[in-house]
Design a protein around this motif. Structure first.
Motif, PDB file in Angstrom:
ATOM      1  N   ASP A  30       0.853  -1.181   0.000  1.00 15.15           N
ATOM      2  CA  ASP A  30       0.000   0.000   0.000  1.00 15.15           C
ATOM      3  C   ASP A  30       0.895   1.239   0.000  1.00 15.15           C
ATOM      4  O   ASP A  30       1.852   1.327   0.781  1.00 15.15           O
ATOM      5  CB  ASP A  30      -0.893  -0.024   1.245  1.00 15.15           C
ATOM      6  CG  ASP A  30      -1.934   1.072   1.251  1.00 15.15           C
ATOM      7  OD1 ASP A  30      -1.599   2.225   0.903  1.00 15.15           O
ATOM      8  OD2 ASP A  30      -3.082   0.786   1.621  1.00 15.15           O
ATOM      9  N   ARG A  31       0.598   2.188  -0.860  1.00 15.07           N
ATOM     10  CA  ARG A  31       1.455   3.373  -1.002  1.00 15.07           C
ATOM     11  C   ARG A  31       1.628   4.134   0.309  1.00 15.07           C
ATOM     12  O   ARG A  31       2.699   4.643   0.601  1.00 15.07           O
ATOM     13  CB  ARG A  31       0.870   4.303  -2.067  1.00 15.07           C
ATOM     14  CG  ARG A  31       1.792   5.455  -2.400  1.00 15.07           C
ATOM     15  CD  ARG A  31       1.221   6.377  -3.434  1.00 15.07           C
ATOM     16  NE  ARG A  31       1.049   5.696  -4.705  1.00 15.07           N
ATOM     17  CZ  ARG A  31       0.675   6.304  -5.819  1.00 15.07           C
ATOM     18  NH1 ARG A  31       0.440   7.606  -5.811  1.00 15.07           N
ATOM     19  NH2 ARG A  31       0.528   5.626  -6.931  1.00 15.07           N
ATOM     20  N   ARG A  32       0.595   4.179   1.131  1.00 11.38           N
ATOM     21  CA  ARG A  32       0.677   4.914   2.397  1.00 11.38           C
ATOM     22  C   ARG A  32       1.638   4.266   3.385  1.00 11.38           C
ATOM     23  O   ARG A  32       2.058   4.891   4.345  1.00 11.38           O
ATOM     24  CB  ARG A  32      -0.708   5.022   3.032  1.00 11.38           C
ATOM     25  CG  ARG A  32      -1.685   5.860   2.208  1.00 11.38           C
ATOM     26  CD  ARG A  32      -3.067   5.748   2.739  1.00 11.38           C
ATOM     27  NE  ARG A  32      -3.476   4.334   2.608  1.00 11.38           N
ATOM     28  CZ  ARG A  32      -4.554   3.817   3.134  1.00 11.38           C
ATOM     29  NH1 ARG A  32      -5.354   4.560   3.851  1.00 11.38           N
ATOM     30  NH2 ARG A  32      -4.858   2.551   2.952  1.00 11.38           N
ATOM     31  N   ILE A  68     -10.481  -4.390  -0.588  1.00 10.62           N
ATOM     32  CA  ILE A  68      -9.332  -3.484  -0.746  1.00 10.62           C
ATOM     33  C   ILE A  68      -9.838  -2.049  -0.670  1.00 10.62           C
ATOM     34  O   ILE A  68     -10.818  -1.681  -1.321  1.00 10.62           O
ATOM     35  CB  ILE A  68      -8.629  -3.749  -2.096  1.00 10.62           C
ATOM     36  CG1 ILE A  68      -8.101  -5.183  -2.129  1.00 10.62           C
ATOM     37  CG2 ILE A  68      -7.515  -2.749  -2.324  1.00 10.62           C
ATOM     38  CD1 ILE A  68      -7.559  -5.612  -3.476  1.00 10.62           C
ATOM     39  N   THR A  70      -7.870   0.877  -1.264  1.00 12.87           N
ATOM     40  CA  THR A  70      -7.291   1.737  -2.286  1.00 12.87           C
ATOM     41  C   THR A  70      -6.441   0.900  -3.237  1.00 12.87           C
ATOM     42  O   THR A  70      -5.955  -0.158  -2.863  1.00 12.87           O
ATOM     43  CB  THR A  70      -6.428   2.850  -1.647  1.00 12.87           C
ATOM     44  OG1 THR A  70      -5.870   3.652  -2.677  1.00 12.87           O
ATOM     45  CG2 THR A  70      -5.311   2.284  -0.798  1.00 12.87           C
ATOM     46  N   THR A  71      -6.276   1.405  -4.445  1.00 13.17           N
ATOM     47  CA  THR A  71      -5.442   0.694  -5.403  1.00 13.17           C
ATOM     48  C   THR A  71      -4.100   1.398  -5.604  1.00 13.17           C
ATOM     49  O   THR A  71      -3.333   1.016  -6.479  1.00 13.17           O
ATOM     50  CB  THR A  71      -6.167   0.557  -6.765  1.00 13.17           C
ATOM     51  OG1 THR A  71      -6.482   1.859  -7.253  1.00 13.17           O
ATOM     52  CG2 THR A  71      -7.414  -0.285  -6.625  1.00 13.17           C
ATOM     53  N   LYS A  73      -0.498   1.845  -5.013  1.00  9.18           N
ATOM     54  CA  LYS A  73       0.530   0.917  -4.536  1.00  9.18           C
ATOM     55  C   LYS A  73       1.919   1.511  -4.710  1.00  9.18           C
ATOM     56  O   LYS A  73       2.133   2.442  -5.475  1.00  9.18           O
ATOM     57  CB  LYS A  73       0.473  -0.411  -5.315  1.00  9.18           C
ATOM     58  CG  LYS A  73      -0.844  -1.123  -5.239  1.00  9.18           C
ATOM     59  CD  LYS A  73      -1.128  -1.608  -3.848  1.00  9.18           C
ATOM     60  CE  LYS A  73      -2.489  -2.277  -3.787  1.00  9.18           C
ATOM     61  NZ  LYS A  73      -2.964  -2.395  -2.445  1.00  9.18           N
ATOM     62  N   ASN A 101      -4.807  -3.380   8.068  1.00  8.88           N
ATOM     63  CA  ASN A 101      -4.877  -3.553   6.606  1.00  8.88           C
ATOM     64  C   ASN A 101      -3.500  -3.779   6.004  1.00  8.88           C
ATOM     65  O   ASN A 101      -3.214  -3.314   4.912  1.00  8.88           O
ATOM     66  CB  ASN A 101      -5.554  -2.353   5.942  1.00  8.88           C
ATOM     67  CG  ASN A 101      -6.991  -2.205   6.369  1.00  8.88           C
ATOM     68  OD1 ASN A 101      -7.703  -3.192   6.527  1.00  8.88           O
ATOM     69  ND2 ASN A 101      -7.426  -0.974   6.578  1.00  8.88           N
TER      70      ASN A 101
END
Length: 129
Positions: A30-32, A68, A70-71, A73, A101
């Motif tokens: 996940d990007r975050r 999911i 968010t997408t 990544k 998550n």
């Protein structure tokens, strides 16, 4: 944490060094949570990491089915010593379970050849004498 090459057991040539095998570790997270995983990797003396930001292309109905959020990544490419892979993946697994998550994918690709002794030494974390 640099490591030294060990002498190869070869009676014909005592100057040969046993190479440390390297792999490319691909981590899709996940990007975050990118910094979270980069800090984990830094603890293993990895000298090269590249982050590529991406957006998934999964259809909306699959996203809803899998839950999911968010997408967005991040693909983290790291050059890692082969003997550290199991330990890093175990640390990832611990992080996945401790993180809300915490989902991701990680796999390796072997590096079969490389040109340049100094590049190899840098990526492998080897001290030059």
């Amino acid at each position: 944490m640099a490591e030294k090459l060990t002498k190869k057991d070869n009676k014909n040539d005592n100057n040969l060094m046993a190479p440390i095998k390297l792999k490319i570790l691909v981590s899709i997270v996940d990007r975050r949570k990118t910094d979270f995983y980069l800090s984990t990797l830094e603890g293993y003396g990895i000298n090269m990491q590249e982050v590529i930001y991406a957006n998934g292309t999964t259809p909306r109905n699959i996203i809803d089915l899998l839950g999911i959020q968010t997408t967005d990544k991040a693909i983290i490419l790291s050059i890692v010593q082969e003997q550290k892979i199991k330990e890093i993946l175990a640390a990832y697994e611990d992080k996945y379970f401790l993180t809300k998550n915490g989902k991701g994918i990680a796999f390796t690709i072997p590096i079969k050849s490389m040109i340049g002794v100094m590049v190899y030494q840098f990526l492998a974390g080897i001290e030059r004498e």
